[in-house]
Write a protein that holds these residues in place. Structure first.
Motif, short mmCIF file in Angstrom:
data_model
loop_
_atom_site.label_atom_id
_atom_site.label_comp_id
_atom_site.label_asym_id
_atom_site.label_seq_id
_atom_site.Cartn_x
_atom_site.Cartn_y
_atom_site.Cartn_z
N LEU A 55 4.53 -37.31 13.10
CA LEU A 55 4.79 -36.71 14.40
C LEU A 55 4.16 -37.52 15.53
CD1 LEU A 55 4.37 -32.91 13.57
CD2 LEU A 55 6.38 -34.38 13.36
N GLY A 56 3.61 -38.69 15.18
CA GLY A 56 3.01 -39.57 16.17
C GLY A 56 3.07 -41.01 15.71
N ASP A 57 3.41 -41.90 16.62
CA ASP A 57 3.61 -43.31 16.26
C ASP A 57 2.32 -43.97 15.80
OD1 ASP A 57 6.19 -42.88 17.06
OD2 ASP A 57 5.96 -43.85 19.01
N GLU A 58 1.19 -43.64 16.42
CA GLU A 58 -0.08 -44.29 16.07
C GLU A 58 -0.48 -43.94 14.64
OE1 GLU A 58 -3.18 -43.59 18.85
OE2 GLU A 58 -2.10 -44.52 20.54
N GLN A 59 -0.32 -42.67 14.26
CA GLN A 59 -0.66 -42.27 12.89
C GLN A 59 0.28 -42.96 11.90
OE1 GLN A 59 -1.07 -38.11 12.10
NE2 GLN A 59 -2.33 -37.73 13.91
N ALA A 60 1.56 -43.04 12.24
CA ALA A 60 2.52 -43.71 11.36
C ALA A 60 2.12 -45.15 11.13
CB ALA A 60 3.92 -43.63 11.96
#
Length: 267
Positions: free
Chosen positions: A195-200
């Motif tokens: 649900l978030g690009d940084e975590q991905a």
């Protein structure tokens, strides 16, 4: 008439699929036969198998994969017959939306059956063995995995997530997860949702440094952030299929689907 897919059909199916350049394994067929046997069908003529199709039911949705007709028996309507049998099995089981991925050759067949294109799926390929940026993954949380996946696909797919995540390693963050699966030719990344690009991106770093093998993954073209991340890491697109559905319009959010759980057969 079509007949049920049997365990002794697995080896010849894999051989035929390998000839077509597919990535498929025995575990996959065994799971499908156990999870939704009514949707796994074979077309026979005497002792000869002319074609196969598999399907799996999730909760409100289902997935048709592995439509395969022997080359010398194509253009006889066998693919259409197998598809109708799999669709009927899913609809009779209460499914509202039926998914599949289609090669360029198969799109017209599926359109005749009422399927509509909603996205495309790109096969990305690259290399592992990179040095990781320090990052500690969160403990594995099945609830997070289920919720993030359900947001992307608009459905609960618990059995699929369990079988694919059991095949390799699972990395989790607060609102993201990534699974890796080992294949003979390398490592698949997927299912992968966030649900978030940084975590991905952080979880992908962990996957990259977990193996020195080639890495491949199937990614919705609608996830622009995933494409940007993969390109920065030196990955390239090696193939493309249409993502299509039949029935109720799905609550689909491609921006949170970073990679499919299977190489086309289960979603």
């Amino acid at each position: 008439m079509t007949a049920p897919f049997r365990n002794d059909d697995i080896a010849p199916f894999i051989a035929m699929g390998t000839d077509e350049g597919w990535v498929c394994g025995e575990w996959e067929l065994k799971f499908l036969l156990q999870a939704f046997p009514k949707g796994c069908l074979v077309k026979r003529e005497g002792n000869e198998v002319l074609g196969y199709v598999t399907a799996v039911r999730h909760d409100k949705s289902g997935w048709i994969g592995n439509l395969l007709v022997a080359p010398r028996h194509r253009r006889r309507g066998i693919g259409m017959e197998l598809m109708r049998g799999a669709i009927d099995a899913l609809l009779c089981a209460g499914v509202k939306t039926v998914w599949l991925t289609a090669s360029a050759k198969g799109v017209d067949l599926y359109r005749k059956l009422g399927f509509v294109a909603i996205d495309s799926i790109n096969r990305w390929v690259g290399e592992g063995g990179v040095v990781c940026t320090p990052f500690s993954a969160a403990p594995i949380d099945r609830n997070v995995i289920g919720k993030v996946d359900a947001y992307g696909w608009g459905d609960w797919r618990e059995a699929l997530l369990q079988v694919t995540s059991s095949r390799g390693r699972v990395f989790c963050a607060e609102a993201s997860f990534l699974c890796t699966q080992h294949w003979e030719g390398g490592m698949q990344v997927g299912p992968w949702g966030a649900l978030g690009d940084e975590q991905a991106a952080a979880l992908f770093e962990l996957a990259l440094c977990s193996t020195a093998e080639p890495i491949f993954l199937d990614v919705p073209a609608g996830n622009v952030a995933a494409a940007s991340l993969l390109a920065r890491k030196g990955f390239s697109i090696r193939g493309n299929n249409a993502l299509m559905y039949l029935g109720a319009v799905p609550d689909y959010h491609p921006q949170s689907v970073y990679a499919l759980a299977s190489m086309g057969s289960m979603g």
